[in-house]
Scaffold this active site. Sequence first.
Site, PDB file in Angstrom:
ATOM      1  N   PHE A  97       5.617   3.577  -0.814  1.00  0.00           N
ATOM      2  CA  PHE A  97       6.215   3.252   0.416  1.00  0.00           C
ATOM      3  C   PHE A  97       6.908   1.637   0.265  1.00  0.00           C
ATOM      4  O   PHE A  97       8.058   1.258   0.733  1.00  0.00           O
ATOM      5  CB  PHE A  97       5.092   2.865   1.422  1.00  0.00           C
ATOM      6  CG  PHE A  97       5.432   2.595   2.746  1.00  0.00           C
ATOM      7  CD1 PHE A  97       6.101   3.311   3.668  1.00  0.00           C
ATOM      8  CD2 PHE A  97       5.306   1.219   3.072  1.00  0.00           C
ATOM      9  CE1 PHE A  97       6.536   2.872   4.979  1.00  0.00           C
ATOM     10  CE2 PHE A  97       5.578   0.626   4.432  1.00  0.00           C
ATOM     11  CZ  PHE A  97       6.362   1.577   5.211  1.00  0.00           C
ATOM     12  N   GLN A 190       3.109  15.371   2.925  1.00  0.00           N
ATOM     13  CA  GLN A 190       4.269  14.739   3.798  1.00  0.00           C
ATOM     14  C   GLN A 190       4.647  16.216   4.445  1.00  0.00           C
ATOM     15  O   GLN A 190       4.165  17.008   4.755  1.00  0.00           O
ATOM     16  CB  GLN A 190       5.389  14.375   2.625  1.00  0.00           C
ATOM     17  CG  GLN A 190       5.043  13.209   2.098  1.00  0.00           C
ATOM     18  CD  GLN A 190       5.128  11.902   2.920  1.00  0.00           C
ATOM     19  OE1 GLN A 190       5.383  11.902   3.833  1.00  0.00           O
ATOM     20  NE2 GLN A 190       4.410  10.760   2.182  1.00  0.00           N
ATOM     21  N   ASP A 267      -5.731   2.501   7.594  1.00  0.00           N
ATOM     22  CA  ASP A 267      -5.443   1.190   7.137  1.00  0.00           C
ATOM     23  C   ASP A 267      -4.389   0.292   7.868  1.00  0.00           C
ATOM     24  O   ASP A 267      -3.457   1.270   8.383  1.00  0.00           O
ATOM     25  CB  ASP A 267      -5.219   0.763   5.584  1.00  0.00           C
ATOM     26  CG  ASP A 267      -3.721   1.263   5.277  1.00  0.00           C
ATOM     27  OD1 ASP A 267      -2.923   0.580   5.076  1.00  0.00           O
ATOM     28  OD2 ASP A 267      -3.588   2.691   5.363  1.00  0.00           O
ATOM     29  N   CYS A 307     -17.977 -12.570  17.049  1.00  0.00           N
ATOM     30  CA  CYS A 307     -17.425 -13.537  15.748  1.00  0.00           C
ATOM     31  C   CYS A 307     -17.329 -15.026  16.070  1.00  0.00           C
ATOM     32  O   CYS A 307     -17.572 -15.494  17.063  1.00  0.00           O
ATOM     33  CB  CYS A 307     -15.879 -12.903  15.694  1.00  0.00           C
ATOM     34  SG  CYS A 307     -14.539 -13.789  16.807  1.00  0.00           S
ATOM     35  N   HIS A 336     -11.363 -12.745  14.148  1.00  0.00           N
ATOM     36  CA  HIS A 336     -11.509 -12.209  15.396  1.00  0.00           C
ATOM     37  C   HIS A 336     -11.150 -10.787  15.370  1.00  0.00           C
ATOM     38  O   HIS A 336     -11.824  -9.883  15.810  1.00  0.00           O
ATOM     39  CB  HIS A 336     -11.138 -12.878  16.651  1.00  0.00           C
ATOM     40  CG  HIS A 336     -10.935 -11.948  17.817  1.00  0.00           C
ATOM     41  ND1 HIS A 336     -12.164 -11.779  18.749  1.00  0.00           N
ATOM     42  CD2 HIS A 336     -10.132 -11.284  18.299  1.00  0.00           C
ATOM     43  CE1 HIS A 336     -11.745 -10.783  19.747  1.00  0.00           C
ATOM     44  NE2 HIS A 336     -10.428 -10.507  19.583  1.00  0.00           N
TER      45      HIS A 336
END
Length: 376
Positions: A97, A190, A267, A307, A336
Amino acid sequence: MATGFGFTVQATDGKARTGVIETTRGAVRTPAFMPVGTAGTVKAMLPESVRATGADILLGNTYHLMLRPTAERIAALGGLHKFMNWDRPILTDSGGFQVMSLASLRKMTEEGVRFSSHIDGSKHMLTPERSMEIQKLLGSDIVMCFDECPALPATDAEVAKSMRMSMRWAQRSRDAFGDRPGHALFGIMQGGVTRALREESAEALTAIGFDGYAVGGLAVGEGQEAMFDVLNYAPGMLPEDKPRYLMGVGKPDDIVGAVERGIDMMDCVLPSRSGRTGQAWTRMGQINIKNARHQNDPRPLDEACTCPACRNYSRAYLHHVNKAGEIIASMLMTWHNLHYYQELMQGLRDAIAGGRLAAFVADFHAKRAQGDIEPL
């Protein structure tokens, strides 16, 4: 398949699943959000701080690390885990990528991609075999196949040609990966937004056989609606007993929608990148701390958040350090955001396990629809 690597689905709610990925470096609770440690660091965070947010696994970037400091140097210094002081699982992407999006003067052939580094213009060749070699030198626990990710929109013919080459590269990646106990290899589906091409890709990958499967080629400009359309069917084309990873996603509502559709891993650079630009993700949606409305506000970003940024600092302080360009602004805002993302994942896992995902999702959307607290 990899020994020392396993996946167990513990509960389902509709298409959504919660479970555990077992690795030799520890368990990953799914659905999992993986913070991105591009160059061997999650920007503005210490590794122990990332772990404190609830992250079980990080992502490293093959492309960036092969160029600087080089995979060979990292291997000589004991591997990526030791190098960056993270003793838990690491997934590395294949570099494909980034080559497509960052490198200049690239030339793609059946063999691989020849490109010039975005850092110094040096010439490199990345092939499925070289990508497997680099990821082995890094010592990552989950290795991704080398693939090409075409930018959308593209014609069906372009997407089909690219997907078929990625499938040939997947076989070469599998062959080059070999037998590596304790390390897993994931294939990447893909096919753009075309169902028949997605099906062809899933069949090709399943025939090769992988430890996990990614849905690639989304979140590249097609929009959320088109992405969800693909996710309505794509995860179901992949083996049920293996983890399903949606690459490069995303915003909190993207994540919730993907989990509803059967995705186990995600992710994205968004929580850390947003943190460095003064954007906070909260249960009420997105907050721009640079806005003047926050400059006299003694309240935290989110009163329900535990946090350090929310426990110990006011919106007024965060506004000030952001405007002043202080490094602590990036540190607190990133902490945070990563905390919020991991809290969202825990909420999703608990809701799936308790058979109350629909209620959790409704509450998630309702709170975001209300928007931020009224200014003082």
